[in-house]
Design a protein around this motif. Structure first.
Motif, PDB file in Angstrom:
ATOM      1  N   SER A   1     -27.267  56.750 -38.694  1.00 23.02           N
ATOM      2  CA  SER A   1     -27.417  57.332 -39.590  1.00 23.02           C
ATOM      3  C   SER A   1     -27.349  58.318 -39.829  1.00 23.02           C
ATOM      4  N   LEU A   2     -28.178  59.535 -39.023  1.00 23.84           N
ATOM      5  CA  LEU A   2     -27.286  60.589 -39.083  1.00 23.84           C
ATOM      6  C   LEU A   2     -26.270  61.105 -38.598  1.00 23.84           C
ATOM      7  N   GLY A   3     -25.697  60.192 -37.846  1.00 21.16           N
ATOM      8  CA  GLY A   3     -24.131  60.609 -38.033  1.00 21.16           C
ATOM      9  C   GLY A   3     -23.972  61.654 -36.087  1.00 21.16           C
ATOM     10  N   LYS A   4     -22.510  62.286 -36.339  1.00 24.66           N
ATOM     11  CA  LYS A   4     -21.949  62.681 -35.032  1.00 24.66           C
ATOM     12  C   LYS A   4     -22.709  64.117 -34.738  1.00 24.66           C
ATOM     13  N   GLY A   5     -23.403  65.206 -33.723  1.00 28.52           N
ATOM     14  CA  GLY A   5     -23.943  65.761 -33.872  1.00 28.52           C
ATOM     15  C   GLY A   5     -25.178  65.552 -33.643  1.00 28.52           C
ATOM     16  N   CYS A   6     -26.006  64.766 -33.311  1.00 31.69           N
ATOM     17  CA  CYS A   6     -27.230  64.770 -33.624  1.00 31.69           C
ATOM     18  C   CYS A   6     -28.292  65.185 -32.887  1.00 31.69           C
ATOM     19  N   LEU A   7     -27.227  64.904 -31.341  1.00 32.73           N
ATOM     20  CA  LEU A   7     -28.503  65.587 -30.342  1.00 32.73           C
ATOM     21  C   LEU A   7     -27.740  66.679 -29.729  1.00 32.73           C
ATOM     22  N   ASN A   8     -28.737  67.419 -29.351  1.00 36.88           N
ATOM     23  CA  ASN A   8     -27.739  68.833 -28.360  1.00 36.88           C
ATOM     24  C   ASN A   8     -27.662  68.499 -27.175  1.00 36.88           C
ATOM     25  N   ASP A   9     -27.525  69.092 -26.000  1.00 35.37           N
ATOM     26  CA  ASP A   9     -26.732  69.191 -25.153  1.00 35.37           C
ATOM     27  C   ASP A   9     -28.282  68.627 -24.969  1.00 35.37           C
ATOM     28  N   GLN A  10     -29.366  68.905 -24.355  1.00 34.01           N
ATOM     29  CA  GLN A  10     -30.575  68.669 -23.541  1.00 34.01           C
ATOM     30  C   GLN A  10     -31.273  66.941 -24.262  1.00 34.01           C
ATOM     31  N   ASP A  11     -31.314  66.658 -25.537  1.00 32.79           N
ATOM     32  CA  ASP A  11     -31.691  65.515 -25.804  1.00 32.79           C
ATOM     33  C   ASP A  11     -30.778  64.923 -25.334  1.00 32.79           C
ATOM     34  N   MET A  12     -29.441  64.933 -25.836  1.00 26.63           N
ATOM     35  CA  MET A  12     -28.360  64.111 -25.209  1.00 26.63           C
ATOM     36  C   MET A  12     -28.151  63.816 -23.176  1.00 26.63           C
ATOM     37  N   SER A  13     -28.443  65.325 -22.853  1.00 23.12           N
ATOM     38  CA  SER A  13     -28.825  65.206 -21.391  1.00 23.12           C
ATOM     39  C   SER A  13     -30.352  63.699 -20.791  1.00 23.12           C
ATOM     40  N   THR A  14     -31.556  64.080 -21.238  1.00 26.06           N
ATOM     41  CA  THR A  14     -32.519  63.798 -21.275  1.00 26.06           C
ATOM     42  C   THR A  14     -32.128  61.864 -21.565  1.00 26.06           C
ATOM     43  N   LEU A  15     -31.249  61.893 -22.778  1.00 30.49           N
ATOM     44  CA  LEU A  15     -31.214  60.571 -23.584  1.00 30.49           C
ATOM     45  C   LEU A  15     -30.551  59.642 -21.701  1.00 30.49           C
ATOM     46  N   VAL A  16     -29.224  60.004 -21.080  1.00 28.48           N
ATOM     47  CA  VAL A  16     -28.347  59.849 -20.093  1.00 28.48           C
ATOM     48  C   VAL A  16     -29.223  59.551 -19.100  1.00 28.48           C
ATOM     49  N   THR A  17     -30.061  60.741 -19.067  1.00 32.63           N
ATOM     50  CA  THR A  17     -30.597  59.843 -18.309  1.00 32.63           C
ATOM     51  C   THR A  17     -31.458  58.995 -18.266  1.00 32.63           C
ATOM     52  N   LEU A  18     -32.473  58.485 -19.212  1.00 31.32           N
ATOM     53  CA  LEU A  18     -33.006  57.357 -19.914  1.00 31.32           C
ATOM     54  C   LEU A  18     -32.503  56.278 -19.749  1.00 31.32           C
ATOM     55  N   LEU A  19     -31.366  56.080 -19.888  1.00 34.11           N
ATOM     56  CA  LEU A  19     -30.483  54.877 -19.471  1.00 34.11           C
ATOM     57  C   LEU A  19     -30.082  54.722 -17.883  1.00 34.11           C
ATOM     58  N   ASP A  20     -29.668  55.581 -17.816  1.00 33.71           N
ATOM     59  CA  ASP A  20     -29.565  55.494 -16.175  1.00 33.71           C
ATOM     60  C   ASP A  20     -30.102  54.758 -15.579  1.00 33.71           C
ATOM     61  N   LYS A  21     -31.455  55.182 -15.767  1.00 33.15           N
ATOM     62  CA  LYS A  21     -32.868  54.847 -14.773  1.00 33.15           C
ATOM     63  C   LYS A  21     -33.033  52.987 -15.760  1.00 33.15           C
ATOM     64  N   LEU A  22     -32.700  52.764 -17.089  1.00 32.58           N
ATOM     65  CA  LEU A  22     -32.622  51.373 -17.221  1.00 32.58           C
ATOM     66  C   LEU A  22     -32.000  51.151 -16.976  1.00 32.58           C
ATOM     67  N   LEU A  23     -31.214  51.312 -16.512  1.00 34.54           N
ATOM     68  CA  LEU A  23     -29.727  50.436 -16.330  1.00 34.54           C
ATOM     69  C   LEU A  23     -30.123  50.243 -14.854  1.00 34.54           C
ATOM     70  N   LYS A  24     -30.632  50.699 -14.019  1.00 31.70           N
ATOM     71  CA  LYS A  24     -31.073  50.954 -12.843  1.00 31.70           C
ATOM     72  C   LYS A  24     -32.001  49.297 -12.544  1.00 31.70           C
ATOM     73  N   GLN A  25     -33.055  49.776 -13.214  1.00 31.29           N
ATOM     74  CA  GLN A  25     -34.444  49.278 -13.523  1.00 31.29           C
ATOM     75  C   GLN A  25     -33.714  47.367 -13.567  1.00 31.29           C
ATOM     76  N   HIS A  26     -32.428  47.533 -14.392  1.00 25.37           N
ATOM     77  CA  HIS A  26     -31.952  46.193 -15.068  1.00 25.37           C
ATOM     78  C   HIS A  26     -31.931  45.904 -13.257  1.00 25.37           C
ATOM     79  N   PHE A  27     -30.654  45.882 -12.597  1.00 26.34           N
ATOM     80  CA  PHE A  27     -30.277  45.540 -11.645  1.00 26.34           C
ATOM     81  C   PHE A  27     -31.199  44.937 -10.401  1.00 26.34           C
TER      82      PHE A  27
END
Length: 388
Positions: free
Chosen positions: A132-158
């Motif tokens: 809905s929001l498009g490009k640039g909707c996350l600042n660097d800090q929020d994007m870093s938080t998102l990557v950390t969360l996805l990394d954690k969830l993918l590790k948990q998946h395995f």
């Protein structure tokens, strides 16, 4: 107190030796219904609900952590992308301020959500917000938080899958345990599908600029393509691979080299069965960005196309992913064969070479169709077909 204990509208929880607290479940059901109604208003009224969007957001966001009732939390997260859409009539800055309030709370809710059945609803909501929001909707800090969360969830998946495999080897394993493990398999597959949705939303809105972020978690999706992985793992990894190719084009060259060999071997010939719609769809997803675009004009692209054909054997079965509707892709298939033969990319004494020759001969058996295909070739490609 005793009257409430005997009522079906109340549930009591004991903490320690002397502390009890009661929850009015009837009230919780009313709260859940009210939240679901607000979702309906925001979804259906759209701009007509704009005047209430800020007030409702301030109600819904704290409910992301309302752990007394799963339905309340699901409704709260479901409402967020609709509320952002409602608010767009108020201007970009209004929406930006609303998202600045929502985003950190939604990311935190994803991080600490205790129920595996609720987590994918949060992930799906986040993906819709990004779309809905498009490009640039996350600042660097929020994007870093998102990557950390996805990394954690993918590790948990395995990890979770490995734990289930260990339980299947346990001496207490039986049909009842297997039923529970299969439910967990389905839950994890659903979470993975929503992670894929988030990646899809970013590639769809950010295109190649999202590649550096995606590369931080890309190894997980290479691993998900391994032949020993469950079918759903490979399915969603291929969907992610498709987004990479579709939305980044030639810029994603590195991803081609990492993904394609795994993708080719992740589905063996015996995986495909005539009439298996799910497999047909996956083959189509995988072949579409290669066969139906100009990617095949590179050396590696041509060889990769024919590795796919060789593994699956779909041409012999007139597979729709290759042939297209009413064989509309046949001229493109013949052009790839001709270009491969012209560049001498396949040695003549190999089974793959004979397969290419057989494909040409099959088409030659219908002179009218073959003439249509040849008419679209370059002179060098025509000569290559003559010489076989």
């Amino acid at each position: 107190m005793k009257d409430m204990e005997n009522s079906s509208d109340w549930q009591f929880v004991t903490l320690g030796d002397q502390q009890n607290f009661g929850i009015c479940t009837a009230g919780l059901e009313e709260k859940a219904t009210a939240c679901q109604m607000l979702v309906c208003y925001a979804r259906e009224l759209k701009e007509g609900f704009a005047a209430y969007s800020e007030e409702v957001v301030k109600i819904m966001v704290p409910l992301l952590k309302f752990y007394f009732n799963d339905t309340v939390r699901i409704a709260a997260t479901e409402s967020l992308p609709y509320l952002l859409d409602c608010a767009k009539i108020q201007g970009e800055q209004y929406v930006a301020n609303m998202w600045a309030y929502i985003c950190p709370h939604l990311l935190k809710a994803i991080e600490i959500e205790p129920e595996q059945s609720v987590l994918p609803e949060y992930l799906g909501s986040f993906a819709k917000c990004v779309e809905s929001l498009g490009k640039g909707c996350l600042n660097d800090q929020d994007m870093s938080t998102l990557v950390t969360l996805l990394d954690k969830l993918l590790k948990q998946h395995f990890v979770r899958q490995n734990e289930r495999q260990d339980k299947r080897k346990d001496e207490d394993y039986d049909d009842i345990v297997e039923e529970s493990l299969m439910d967990e398999d389905d839950e994890d597959a659903y979470v993975l599908s929503k992670i894929a949705d988030i990646i899809h939303s970013f590639f769809g809105t950010h295109k190649e600029s999202f590649l550096p972020v995606y590369e931080q978690i890309m190894p997980y999706f290479v691993k998900l393509l391994s032949p020993e992985r469950p079918w759903s793992d490979r399915q969603w990894a291929l969907c992610v691979w498709d987004d990479v190719i579709e939305h980044t084009g030639p810029v994603s060259g590195l991803q081609h080299y990492l993904y394609l060999p795994r993708a080719l071997w992740s589905f063996s010939y015996q995986d495909w069965k005539p009439g298996d719609q799910s497999v047909q769809e996956l083959i189509y997803i995988h072949l579409r960005p290669i066969v139906l675009t100009d990617f095949h004009h590179s050396r590696n692209g041509i060889v990769s196309c024919w590795q796919v054909f060789y593994l699956f054997g779909p041409f012999d079965r007139n597979h729709p992913a290759i042939m297209g509707e009413n064989a509309s892709n046949l001229p493109k298939v013949i052009s790839i064969v001709a270009e491969t033969l012209h560049r001498e990319l396949v040695q003549e004494d190999t089974p793959l070479y004979m397969r290419l020759v057989n494909i040409v001969r099959q088409v030659q058996s219908n002179p009218d169709v073959f003439q249509v295909c040849v008419s679209q070739l370059t002179e060098q490609q025509r000569q290559a077909l003559i010489e076989i």
